[in-house]
Write an enzyme that holds these catalytic residues in place. Structure first.
Site, short mmCIF file in Angstrom:
data_model
loop_
_atom_site.label_atom_id
_atom_site.label_comp_id
_atom_site.label_asym_id
_atom_site.label_seq_id
_atom_site.Cartn_x
_atom_site.Cartn_y
_atom_site.Cartn_z
N ARG B 55 0.82 -1.21 0.00
CA ARG B 55 0.00 0.00 0.00
C ARG B 55 0.86 1.26 0.00
NH1 ARG B 55 -4.03 0.64 4.31
NH2 ARG B 55 -4.64 -1.51 3.93
N THR B 56 1.91 1.29 0.78
CA THR B 56 2.74 2.49 0.82
C THR B 56 3.50 2.67 -0.50
OG1 THR B 56 2.98 2.21 3.19
CG2 THR B 56 4.50 3.72 2.14
N LYS B 83 21.12 -10.98 -2.21
CA LYS B 83 22.39 -11.69 -2.33
C LYS B 83 23.43 -11.11 -1.39
CE LYS B 83 21.24 -12.39 -7.15
NZ LYS B 83 21.28 -11.51 -8.33
N ARG B 105 11.78 2.36 2.43
CA ARG B 105 11.12 1.63 3.51
C ARG B 105 12.10 0.56 3.96
NH1 ARG B 105 6.05 -0.55 5.64
NH2 ARG B 105 5.28 1.51 5.13
N HIS B 133 7.46 7.37 10.42
CA HIS B 133 6.76 7.23 9.14
C HIS B 133 6.13 8.60 8.87
CE1 HIS B 133 4.82 5.58 5.80
NE2 HIS B 133 4.11 4.61 6.33
#
Lengths: 434, 324
Positions: B55-56, B83, B105, B133
């Site tokens: 959603r973000t 990796k 994020r 946030h």
């Protein structure tokens, strides 16, 4: 043919100028020795002479993490910092939990010769906290181990700790505890308090240290053994140790230079930006109130000594997000300067006090009879010459350590080690390795 | 405005109001049939998502695209990150590609701060660990102001797992800056040590706080917290701190209910409360795009008004960058 060195005009423990004649590794004469012939003369006018420093808590990383430090580079850093003996912590790979590994580390120290390397033995096999390592075999080995520690991990099992304390009595050993209650510190990143709350980093509460120290003091008293508390970091720990000492129990403690100078606010506000893992260390940096209590405790002797917890890490283990970074900072080459800044220049300790807390007491706790002795005739010539009058920015690139993770980069600190002598042989002269 | 948006605490009152006012103007664009502005044409916005958050990510992607930016979505899964590539190397790669803004994020608190030391472009924090946030707080403030007409003096209760909530941290900082009065409500185990030093009130008693609140913001409570002994059971949590119909009835008539999503219906909020007209939960999603447009615009486009200051027909207003 005997070897002689004349050190002229040194202020022993900050006193008036004296000449020191060293012959065959031993202090031969102290006084006004003008005109005395010597093979080598070291001009030490204005410099403080201290007995060679002794570190109870050094991570040399060899064997296993030679990318971070080796016995060679770590002891070079020690000599540059004015140390003549370091205790090499056991959390190497393989772990120093057998006579074979401790003898290997001890021999490497002898071969390089920058300072004496006294290995610390692990308390439990593999540092796993399940079964005692062969403490007696390490004690009886050529390395003559007397200090045992699972440092990096806490001997959290109360029964195991009790047995270790009891067992080492047979060879006058001491258990050096990394006091950290594991359940209270799962995922812990930073001192639990205002800063950790704002930064959203999992807290490392003071109580997790204090609860273990209190328990261990009681255990040491119960079995009549010796306990040494590693890197004390909180005001509450100081109170507990003060109480244990008041009972006459055989408890000693160390504090690191960084816990005497830095606070958890470094993680939030520093010239290097917030969340810089250069400040990530275990136990974590605490509050200004803790720093004040630690300084007072070191001054009044509640805390016996300064130990560096020199913990080298390669760049890639620190140039990361905070949670992913390794814990620890290097400290051998800045320890004396930090102690001058935090203790001497603040009037809390004089140079005799510095000699006691950085040389005599750690040598006694570690049972190193050849170190920490006063600079007087007959003593092994382990001597550090230090210039307290300069103030220089810390330059990591000039350090002897293989790692660069110093929290003091760019910070101006007082003082500079000019020379270090190990049993009469200079390991550092003019600030440079010999 | 600073170059980055990493903490809501970095925003002055003027900065925050500028973002909200800009978002208000941009909201009008969203009401048009053609929603796209050419403002950030030729600029590159990278969505760097180390944590799954559809959603973000979609919200930032829509915001950047409506401003005509080129959007590169970089998710950690299936990339070189899985990796073992370090955050620093990822940052240097993005830098070499010429990212003008990086929306990050990350599960580690402070990762955006670290990123900002390695890239020249603007860094926008889209949620870092249990830290902050800030665009969520901005969209929450925007939603409150739209519904209730003001922020100054508004009484906002933030209820739930404050300890682990980046939404709560950013909201406390931003709402404090904007003059709202925040009360955090949670069991003591889910409040951070030293919470008393935060610029807000704290209560353990939801029922006492509700009647005085203009806004009730429910935080998601993760069930795994139960296993770490933060509370005894989901049932007990819900009984003491969940917003059910009975508690909802104790709110005054104009009060609104918010949730940053995703919700645990039946746990911290009952379905009928979530779906009630006084819930802003779906509006928050829509407002998220608008507010993120404002943030990207102000960080990358400059400080001129986004659509122009005149009250003329929006369709012919000048657009920052002058490229309409």
């Amino acid at each position: 043919m005997s070897t002689t060195i004349l050190i002229t005009g040194a202020r022993i423990l900050g006193g008036g100028p004296r000449d020191i004649l060293v012959r065959d590794g031993v202090v031969a004469e102290v006084g006004d020795l003008a005109g005395t012939a010597a093979g080598q003369t070291v001009e030490a006018g204005g410099l403080i002479a201290l007995p060679g420093l002794v570190d109870l808590h050094t991570h040399l990383r060899e064997p296993g993490r030679e990318d971070a430090e080796t016995v060679e580079t770590g002891t070079q850093a020690a000599a540059r910092g004015g140390y003549t003996a370091v205790h090499a912590m056991a959390n190497t790979s393989p772990v120093a939990d057998t006579a074979g590994v401790v003898e290997q580390v001890w021999r490497l120290g002898q071969e390089y010769g920058h300072c004496d390397v006294q290995p610390v033995g692990a308390v439990t096999s593999g540092l796993e906290g399940r079964q005692l390592a062969e403490l007696g075999a390490m004690a009886d080995s050529a390395a003559r181990v007397r200090v045992f520690s699972d440092d990096g991990r806490c001997v959290s099992d109360a029964v195991l700790m009790r047995r270790a304390l009891e067992y080492v009595k047979a060879f006058d050993g001491v258990v050096a505890q990394h006091a950290q209650e594991p359940r209270l510190t799962e995922g812990a990143q930073l001192n639990e308090g205002e800063v950790s709350a704002r930064l959203g980093l999992t807290g490392w509460p003071a109580v997790a240290e204090e609860a273990i120290i209190a328990r261990d003091c009681l255990l040491a008293a119960h079995v009549g053994s010796r306990l040494h508390v590693c890197h004390v970091s909180t005001a509450g720990s100081v109170e507990i140790i003060r109480w244990a000492k008041s009972k006459g129990w055989d408890v000693t403690a160390e504090v690191t230079p960084h816990h005497l100078l830095l606070t958890d606010s470094c993680a939030e506000r520093s010239p290097l930006g917030p969340y810089n893992p250069i400040y990530k260390v275990n136990p974590p940096l605490r509050t200004a109130e803790d720093v004040r209590a630690l300084r007072e405790a070191l001054a009044d002797g509640t805390i016996d000594c300064v130990a560096t917890d020199h913990a080298p890490h390669p760049v890639e283990d620190k140039e990361t997000e905070w949670a992913a970074a390794a814990m620890g900072m290097i400290g051998l080459e800045t320890a004396l300067s930090v102690v001058q800044e935090a203790m001497v220049d603040t009037g809390l300790l004089d140079w005799a006090g510095v000699a006691d807390r950085m040389s005599a007491r750690p040598a006694t706790i570690g049972r190193l009879p050849g170190h920490g002795r006063p600079i007087e005739p007959g003593a092994p010539a382990n001597i550090t010459l230090y210039d307290p009058s300069v103030r220089l920015p810390v330059d990591p690139s000039s350090m002897a350590s293989r790692s660069r993770n110093t929290p003091y980069e760019g910070m101006a600190l007082p003082g500079r080690v000019v020379a270090t002598f190990l049993r009469g042989r200079p390991t550092v002269l003019e600030g440079k390795l010999v | 405005m600073k170059r980055h948006l990493i903490s809501a605490g970095d925003l002055s009152r003027d900065d925050a109001l500028l973002i909200l006012d800009t978002a208000e103007e941009l909201a009008r664009v969203s009401e048009r049939s053609i929603k796209k502005l050419p403002t950030l044409r030729g600029r590159t916005v990278v969505n760097l998502f180390f944590e799954d958050s559809t959603r973000t990510r979609i919200s930032f992607e829509a915001a950047a695209k409506r401003l005509s930016a080129d959007v590169i979505n970089f998710s950690a899964k299936g990339s070189s990150v899985s990796k073992g590539e370090s955050l620093k190397d990822t940052a240097l790669t993005l830098e070499a590609m010429g990212a003008d803004a990086v929306v990050i994020r990350h599960a580690a608190s402070g990762a955006p701060h670290r990123l900002a030391t390695w890239v020249r472009g603007s860094v926008v924090n889209a949620g870092d660990g249990t830290h902050e946030h800030p665009t969520q707080a901005l969209l929450d403030a925007f939603s409150m102001r739209r519904r209730l007409g003001r922020l100054e003096g508004l009484k906002v209760a933030i209820v739930g797992d404050v300890l682990h909530s980046r939404v709560a941290r950013s909201n406390v900082l931003l709402l404090g800056t904007l003059g709202a009065e925040v009360t955090l409500v949670a069991p003591p185990t889910l409040l951070p040590v030293a919470v008393e030093t935060w610029p807000c009130q704290v209560s353990y008693d939801l029922d006492a706080v509700l009647p005085k609140s203009d806004v009730v913001m429910m935080l998601r409570v993760q069930l795994e917290r139960m296993n770490a002994a933060y509370f005894p059971s989901a049932r007990e949590y819900s009984r003491r701190y969940g917003l059910d119909r009975a508690r909802f009835g104790r709110l005054h008539d104009d009060a609104i209910v918010m949730h940053p999503g995703p919700m645990n219906r039946g746990m911290e909020i009952s379905a009928e409360v979530a779906d009630s007209p006084r819930s802003t939960i779906t509006e928050q999603v829509a407002n998220g795009v608008t507010v993120r447009m404002a943030v990207l615009y102000l960080l990358l486009g400059g400080s001129e008004p986004a659509i122009g200051t005149s009250a003329a027909d929006p369709a012919v207003q000048t657009v920052p960058g002058g490229e309409l």
